[in-house]
Design an enzyme around this catalytic site. Sequence first.
Site, PDB file in Angstrom:
ATOM      1  N   CYS A 103      53.498  -3.447 -13.448  1.00  0.00           N
ATOM      2  CA  CYS A 103      53.133  -1.980 -14.432  1.00  0.00           C
ATOM      3  C   CYS A 103      51.772  -2.169 -14.038  1.00  0.00           C
ATOM      4  CB  CYS A 103      53.177  -2.832 -15.726  1.00  0.00           C
ATOM      5  SG  CYS A 103      52.943  -1.241 -16.824  1.00  0.00           S
ATOM      6  N   HIS A 145      61.836   1.002 -18.147  1.00  0.00           N
ATOM      7  CA  HIS A 145      60.414   0.447 -18.214  1.00  0.00           C
ATOM      8  C   HIS A 145      59.608   1.721 -18.651  1.00  0.00           C
ATOM      9  CE1 HIS A 145      57.107  -1.681 -16.400  1.00  0.00           C
ATOM     10  NE2 HIS A 145      56.499  -0.484 -16.741  1.00  0.00           N
ATOM     11  N   GLU A 146      59.920   2.835 -18.102  1.00  0.00           N
ATOM     12  CA  GLU A 146      59.001   4.133 -18.299  1.00  0.00           C
ATOM     13  C   GLU A 146      59.239   4.363 -19.953  1.00  0.00           C
ATOM     14  OE1 GLU A 146      56.392   4.596 -16.773  1.00  0.00           O
ATOM     15  OE2 GLU A 146      57.174   3.330 -14.844  1.00  0.00           O
ATOM     16  N   HIS A 149      57.536   2.495 -22.626  1.00  0.00           N
ATOM     17  CA  HIS A 149      56.135   2.896 -22.683  1.00  0.00           C
ATOM     18  C   HIS A 149      56.030   3.665 -23.827  1.00  0.00           C
ATOM     19  CE1 HIS A 149      53.573   0.895 -19.621  1.00  0.00           C
ATOM     20  NE2 HIS A 149      54.637   0.955 -18.877  1.00  0.00           N
TER      21      HIS A 149
HETATM   22 ZN    ZN Z   1      54.574   0.105 -16.791  1.00  0.00          ZN
END
Ligand code: ZN
Length: 185
Positions: A103, A145-146, A149
């Site tokens: 990341c 993953h995004e 966030h």
């Molecule tokens: Zn990330």
Amino acid sequence: MAIKEVTRMGNPVLRDKVELVSQEEITSGAIAELLVDMKETMAKESGIGIAAPQIGINKQVALIGIPKDNPRYPDQPEYELLTIINPIVTVLDETLQGFWEGCLSVPGLRGFVERPRKVQVNFLDETGKEQAIIAQEFIATVFQHEIDHLNGILYVDRIKDMTKFCYQEELDKYWSTQIEDDSIE
Ligand code: ZN
């Protein structure tokens, strides 16, 4: 419009509740400006995804894209740059697949994370239109993953086996022959 500094783990903006984007913010051009900054910052960092909190903006906006001939991900197919706003994930196949994730907000480290292998993502595009996309295998992990966030979650929260959380250099040195899958950023 500028390359922004990437926020790092420990910055509260990565953990705060992230605000939904309104149609007005899209039509006013505010989101277009944000997207330029995100694109420039992601390109500079050679990322394959970036979320607005990673440049300090508390909005549900993320970019995903794997450039052609990306030297860091030579085994992964190209994926055209995509803007996702206010995304919602639905799991289509719960079978777990694992990748060594990294990341931009956790520089120099990698961790092995397992996630569902196939998802549907409903989102608004940069014009405010509703879209849906199905993602599977590697890119499904990138989406998840995004989108994490945009919910204040970092991949480190999802590492089940902490012996598989390490520095990139040590991963390359000691683990490379044991990795079945490619790693992501
Ligand atoms: Zn990330």
